[in-house]
Design an enzyme around this catalytic site. Structure first.
Site, PDB file in Angstrom:
ATOM      1  N   GLY A 128       2.130-103.573   0.205  1.00 60.54           N
ATOM      2  CA  GLY A 128       2.953-103.899   1.371  1.00 60.54           C
ATOM      3  C   GLY A 128       2.901-105.327   1.860  1.00 60.54           C
TER       4      GLY A 128
ATOM      5  N   ASP B 275       0.180-105.269   5.894  1.00 58.23           N
ATOM      6  CA  ASP B 275       1.570-105.264   6.357  1.00 58.23           C
ATOM      7  C   ASP B 275       1.690-104.675   7.760  1.00 58.23           C
ATOM      8  OD1 ASP B 275       0.936-102.702   5.464  1.00 58.23           O
ATOM      9  OD2 ASP B 275       2.785-102.403   4.337  1.00 58.23           O
TER      10      ASP B 275
ATOM     11  N   ASP C 231      -1.092 -98.803  11.434  1.00 55.79           N
ATOM     12  CA  ASP C 231      -0.555 -97.592  12.061  1.00 55.79           C
ATOM     13  C   ASP C 231      -1.721 -96.830  12.683  1.00 55.79           C
ATOM     14  OD1 ASP C 231       0.885 -95.372  12.786  1.00 55.79           O
ATOM     15  OD2 ASP C 231       1.443 -94.773  10.770  1.00 55.79           O
TER      16      ASP C 231
ATOM     17  N   GLY D 292      -4.751 -97.165  11.592  1.00 59.15           N
ATOM     18  CA  GLY D 292      -5.899 -98.062  11.456  1.00 59.15           C
ATOM     19  C   GLY D 292      -6.923 -97.584  10.441  1.00 59.15           C
TER      20      GLY D 292
ATOM     21  N   LYS E 268       1.317-101.232  15.382  1.00 61.14           N
ATOM     22  CA  LYS E 268       1.963-100.201  16.207  1.00 61.14           C
ATOM     23  C   LYS E 268       1.160 -99.861  17.460  1.00 61.14           C
ATOM     24  CE  LYS E 268       4.805 -97.861  12.747  1.00 61.14           C
ATOM     25  NZ  LYS E 268       4.993 -96.647  11.928  1.00 61.14           N
TER      26      LYS E 268
ATOM     27  N   ASP F  51       7.685-100.285   2.498  1.00 58.89           N
ATOM     28  CA  ASP F  51       8.520 -99.361   1.736  1.00 58.89           C
ATOM     29  C   ASP F  51       8.674 -98.022   2.429  1.00 58.89           C
ATOM     30  OD1 ASP F  51       5.728 -98.537   1.240  1.00 58.89           O
ATOM     31  OD2 ASP F  51       6.649 -97.103  -0.133  1.00 58.89           O
TER      32      ASP F  51
HETATM   33  P1  IMP Z   1      -2.889 -96.681   8.556  1.00 57.46           P
HETATM   34  O1  IMP Z   1      -4.040 -96.521   7.618  1.00 57.46           O
HETATM   35  O2  IMP Z   1      -2.491 -95.398   9.228  1.00 57.46           O
HETATM   36  O3  IMP Z   1      -3.068 -97.811   9.545  1.00 57.46           O
HETATM   37  O4  IMP Z   1      -1.632 -96.946   7.644  1.00 57.46           O
HETATM   38  C1  IMP Z   1      -1.289 -98.195   7.224  1.00 57.46           C
HETATM   39  C2  IMP Z   1      -0.437 -98.098   5.988  1.00 57.46           C
HETATM   40  O5  IMP Z   1       0.539 -97.051   6.083  1.00 57.46           O
HETATM   41  C3  IMP Z   1       0.332 -99.383   5.820  1.00 57.46           C
HETATM   42  O6  IMP Z   1      -0.352-100.279   4.973  1.00 57.46           O
HETATM   43  C4  IMP Z   1       1.632 -98.922   5.210  1.00 57.46           C
HETATM   44  O7  IMP Z   1       1.545 -98.862   3.812  1.00 57.46           O
HETATM   45  C5  IMP Z   1       1.816 -97.506   5.729  1.00 57.46           C
HETATM   46  N1  IMP Z   1       2.688 -97.490   6.933  1.00 57.46           N
HETATM   47  C6  IMP Z   1       2.346 -97.173   8.201  1.00 57.46           C
HETATM   48  N2  IMP Z   1       3.400 -97.257   9.022  1.00 57.46           N
HETATM   49  C7  IMP Z   1       4.446 -97.645   8.251  1.00 57.46           C
HETATM   50  C8  IMP Z   1       5.844 -97.920   8.518  1.00 57.46           C
HETATM   51  O8  IMP Z   1       6.356 -97.839   9.651  1.00 57.46           O
HETATM   52  N3  IMP Z   1       6.595 -98.304   7.449  1.00 57.46           N
HETATM   53  C9  IMP Z   1       6.102 -98.428   6.195  1.00 57.46           C
HETATM   54  N4  IMP Z   1       4.814 -98.190   5.903  1.00 57.46           N
HETATM   55  C10 IMP Z   1       3.994 -97.793   6.921  1.00 57.46           C
HETATM   56 MG    MG Z   2       3.494 -97.671   1.877  1.00 63.37          MG
END
Ligand code: IMP
Ligand code: MG
Length: 169
Positions: free
Chosen positions: A39, A95, A98, A100, A126, A154
């Site tokens: 990403g 990227d 979300d 974390g 976010k 993506d």
């Molecule tokens: P986390 O581990 O929940 O913080 O997720 C982070 C990962 O989920 C990012 O590196 C993205 O690959 C994916 N992700 C989370 N939210 C989005 C979004 O709104 N669009 C695209 N990918 C997302």
């Molecule tokens: Mg992804």
């Protein structure tokens, strides 16, 4: 695709500001910019060109197995950087933060490799991250709680090439 959330001009201006901040903050010592694939690939390539000091670039691959629109808790390191991290300033570039979880797992792994410092730079945040126990030092934009694509992000591997960031909602 419903709407463009951050257009090319806004992204370029913000990336320039982040590059200036990073240039100012890292006065000395080796700097390794570590992009989280896939990403961050466009963001990293734009960001490093705005940093006016010596640096190295490498990538990590982590994967979390989940559905297309939400990540599961199971985060794995799939590709580990070749570079020795000891004694270097590590700037981990993501990227979007979300939940974390991804960042938290990587932080724990990387902090054990004796870096001189460890910091996180996320293009989008976010601010939903109940699993994030470490500060995100550089944030490009506060993001709405919608599913965003483009500029590296993506949905099921599509849309990464878009030069802007759009909401799928
Ligand atoms: P986390 O581990 O929940 O913080 O997720 C982070 C990962 O989920 C990012 O590196 C993205 O690959 C994916 N992700 C989370 N939210 C989005 C979004 O709104 N669009 C695209 N990918 C997302
Ligand atoms: Mg992804």
């Amino acid at each position: 695709m419903s709407r463009i959330v951050f257009d090319e001009t806004a992204i370029a201006a913000r990336v320039r500001e982040l590059g200036d901040a990073i240039t100012a903050d890292y006065a000395d010592g080796p700097l390794l910019v570590l992009g989280l694939l896939k990403g961050s690939f466009i963001f990293v390539s734009d960001l490093v060109r705005q940093v006016k000091r010596p640096l190295q670039v490498d990538f990590v691959v982590a994967s979390s197995y989940g559905t297309a629109m939400s990540s599961s808790g199971d985060v794995q390191m799939v590709y580990d950087p070749e570079t020795d991290l000891a004694g270097k300033h590590i700037l981990l570039v993501e990227d979007i933060v979300d939940s974390g979880r991804t960042i938290s797992v990587l932080w724990d792994v990387l902090s054990k490799r004796a870096p001189r410092s460890l910091a996180i730079c996320a293009l989008l945040h976010k601010h939903m991250a109940e699993h994030l126990h470490h500060p995100v030092r550089y944030v490009g934009f506060d993001a709405p709680n919608e599913f965003l694509v483009g500029y590296g992000l993506d949905h099921a591997e599509d849309f990464r090439h878009l030069p802007y960031i759009a909401s799928l909602k």
